[in-house]
Design an enzyme around this catalytic site. Sequence first.
Site, PDB file in Angstrom:
ATOM      1  N   GLN A  78       0.820  -1.227   0.239  1.00  0.00           N
ATOM      2  CA  GLN A  78      -0.469  -0.101   0.403  1.00  0.00           C
ATOM      3  C   GLN A  78       0.380   0.592  -0.560  1.00  0.00           C
ATOM      4  O   GLN A  78       1.502   1.392   0.664  1.00  0.00           O
ATOM      5  CB  GLN A  78      -1.007   0.555   1.119  1.00  0.00           C
ATOM      6  CG  GLN A  78      -1.514   1.041   0.656  1.00  0.00           C
ATOM      7  CD  GLN A  78      -2.556   1.446   2.354  1.00  0.00           C
ATOM      8  OE1 GLN A  78      -1.824   1.413   3.185  1.00  0.00           O
ATOM      9  NE2 GLN A  78      -3.786   1.384   2.070  1.00  0.00           N
ATOM     10  N   HIS A 131      -3.309   4.689  -1.354  1.00  0.00           N
ATOM     11  CA  HIS A 131      -3.906   4.534  -0.777  1.00  0.00           C
ATOM     12  C   HIS A 131      -4.747   6.226  -0.999  1.00  0.00           C
ATOM     13  O   HIS A 131      -4.514   6.472  -0.399  1.00  0.00           O
ATOM     14  CB  HIS A 131      -3.404   4.215   0.696  1.00  0.00           C
ATOM     15  CG  HIS A 131      -3.357   4.653   2.105  1.00  0.00           C
ATOM     16  ND1 HIS A 131      -5.143   4.676   2.438  1.00  0.00           N
ATOM     17  CD2 HIS A 131      -3.436   4.554   3.520  1.00  0.00           C
ATOM     18  CE1 HIS A 131      -5.567   3.749   3.187  1.00  0.00           C
ATOM     19  NE2 HIS A 131      -4.254   5.126   4.038  1.00  0.00           N
ATOM     20  N   HIS A 185      -8.505   7.179   4.400  1.00  0.00           N
ATOM     21  CA  HIS A 185      -8.323   7.752   6.084  1.00  0.00           C
ATOM     22  C   HIS A 185      -7.673   9.240   5.890  1.00  0.00           C
ATOM     23  O   HIS A 185      -7.486   9.187   6.941  1.00  0.00           O
ATOM     24  CB  HIS A 185      -7.035   6.979   6.199  1.00  0.00           C
ATOM     25  CG  HIS A 185      -7.633   4.781   6.449  1.00  0.00           C
ATOM     26  ND1 HIS A 185      -6.827   4.488   7.129  1.00  0.00           N
ATOM     27  CD2 HIS A 185      -8.730   4.527   5.805  1.00  0.00           C
ATOM     28  CE1 HIS A 185      -7.652   3.387   6.833  1.00  0.00           C
ATOM     29  NE2 HIS A 185      -9.065   3.295   6.457  1.00  0.00           N
ATOM     30  N   TYR A 211      -6.021  10.490   4.520  1.00  0.00           N
ATOM     31  CA  TYR A 211      -4.470  11.332   3.833  1.00  0.00           C
ATOM     32  C   TYR A 211      -4.542  12.166   2.400  1.00  0.00           C
ATOM     33  O   TYR A 211      -5.829  12.725   1.907  1.00  0.00           O
ATOM     34  CB  TYR A 211      -3.818   9.622   4.116  1.00  0.00           C
ATOM     35  CG  TYR A 211      -3.514   9.276   5.128  1.00  0.00           C
ATOM     36  CD1 TYR A 211      -2.815   9.897   5.985  1.00  0.00           C
ATOM     37  CD2 TYR A 211      -3.428   7.912   5.064  1.00  0.00           C
ATOM     38  CE1 TYR A 211      -2.721   9.542   7.166  1.00  0.00           C
ATOM     39  CE2 TYR A 211      -3.770   7.366   6.656  1.00  0.00           C
ATOM     40  CZ  TYR A 211      -3.038   8.522   7.437  1.00  0.00           C
ATOM     41  OH  TYR A 211      -3.039   7.897   9.350  1.00  0.00           O
ATOM     42  N   ARG A 238      -7.772   1.472  -2.529  1.00  0.00           N
ATOM     43  CA  ARG A 238      -8.290   1.704  -0.694  1.00  0.00           C
ATOM     44  C   ARG A 238      -8.983   3.216  -1.058  1.00  0.00           C
ATOM     45  O   ARG A 238      -8.555   4.135  -0.996  1.00  0.00           O
ATOM     46  CB  ARG A 238      -7.115   1.434   0.102  1.00  0.00           C
ATOM     47  CG  ARG A 238      -7.912   1.157   1.295  1.00  0.00           C
ATOM     48  CD  ARG A 238      -6.993   0.794   2.299  1.00  0.00           C
ATOM     49  NE  ARG A 238      -7.533  -0.076   3.350  1.00  0.00           N
ATOM     50  CZ  ARG A 238      -7.017  -0.615   4.650  1.00  0.00           C
ATOM     51  NH1 ARG A 238      -6.284   0.686   5.112  1.00  0.00           N
ATOM     52  NH2 ARG A 238      -8.371  -0.657   5.864  1.00  0.00           N
ATOM     53  N   GLY A 283      -7.576  -7.540   9.459  1.00  0.00           N
ATOM     54  CA  GLY A 283      -6.885  -7.080  10.121  1.00  0.00           C
ATOM     55  C   GLY A 283      -5.910  -6.955  11.199  1.00  0.00           C
ATOM     56  O   GLY A 283      -5.312  -7.983  11.351  1.00  0.00           O
ATOM     57  N   ARG A 284      -6.664  -6.289  12.419  1.00  0.00           N
ATOM     58  CA  ARG A 284      -6.560  -6.442  14.099  1.00  0.00           C
ATOM     59  C   ARG A 284      -6.369  -8.608  14.038  1.00  0.00           C
ATOM     60  O   ARG A 284      -5.252  -9.209  15.051  1.00  0.00           O
ATOM     61  CB  ARG A 284      -6.936  -6.776  15.338  1.00  0.00           C
ATOM     62  CG  ARG A 284      -7.107  -4.872  14.722  1.00  0.00           C
ATOM     63  CD  ARG A 284      -7.727  -4.003  15.905  1.00  0.00           C
ATOM     64  NE  ARG A 284      -7.380  -2.723  15.856  1.00  0.00           N
ATOM     65  CZ  ARG A 284      -8.875  -1.932  16.545  1.00  0.00           C
ATOM     66  NH1 ARG A 284      -9.474  -2.468  16.175  1.00  0.00           N
ATOM     67  NH2 ARG A 284      -8.835  -0.694  16.199  1.00  0.00           N
TER      68      ARG A 284
END
Length: 358
Positions: A96, A172, A175, A177, A224, A314-315
């Site tokens: 990414q 990316h 989020h 950015y 994404r 993810g986690r």
Amino acid sequence: MKLLTPIGSDTLHLNNRIVMAPMSRRRADNGIPGELVPVYYSQRAAAGLIIAESTVISPDGMGITHLPALYNREQIAAWKKVTDAVHDNGGKIFVQLVHSGRIGHPFNIPGNTTPVAPSAIAAAGTIPTTNGVYPLPVPEALSTTAVRIMVRTHLQAVENALAAGFDGVEIHAAHGYLLEQFLHPAANQRTDEYGGSIENRCRFLLEIMAGATDIAGADRIGIRISPYASLNGLSPYDEETATYLYLATKLDKMNIRYLHLSDQSTNGRPPIPDNYIRLLRDHFRNWLILGGGFDSDKAEKALHTLHADLIAFGRPFISNPDLVERIRHNIPFADSDKNTYYQGGAKGLIDYPVMIPA
């Protein structure tokens, strides 16, 4: 179980529909991934696809410390060790690529330069730096010429990713950015061809996507996005649905491999409505990846009811290097230790146990 079935395209063949989501682990110095990073990713190579953590395209894109990067030879060489390790274990790995834009601080940027953004508008909030926590600063607005240079910088990072052995690249645009900052009218108040209308605000991203497909081939490019996530000072806006439908239509025509939706509801943010996901699905025909708070049952349901093609975890991948086998054998997921997400070192990175039945 559809989640465990293979999926493929002309040039990309995955053993299952389980994606390891990109998650910053901050085990890099000077943008160079540390020696434990190849171990970390190779332990999780059973995923159908790994999307490596946010990797910075240029020094001025380094919003926070200890992120990996892909703008010099040392960084490329370090990432080659990672991709080799994943491939040796039978996996596929994209990277990414990110530029933080206004979500940064001079203390975190090599050379202590001011963050750049579409417009000179600071995001609300604070940011941790090497010298303490500070308010996010007013960024420097990129000139029209600088925007075009930034497109080329992204494309050089795509070339660097291929040189490092990655199977493909995820851009990316989520989020809050830089790329989402260009999409969002609250952060982008430009009056040139990169601001104003939906078409103009999408131009920067679409130029990057077109160039990336020319370099790598459309089958090796994904993106994404995180509609309605309200991250890093970007709240929902009136044209949000129209903006992303326009993007999805353009990206569909480019025939890029996948569209990756990042739902942030497990982090207390608004969810992406199911009807919105179905609407995007109608405008984008290639792979749709959904990510955000999935377990195996929810993932399986989403593959059928939302017409997703892959599900990003993810986690659970942090604390379950054998996540694919746990799903296959219905073994409960181990919990992760949040205190070790970013602290550096082996603890919480490569020391989680594997629990596969004999």
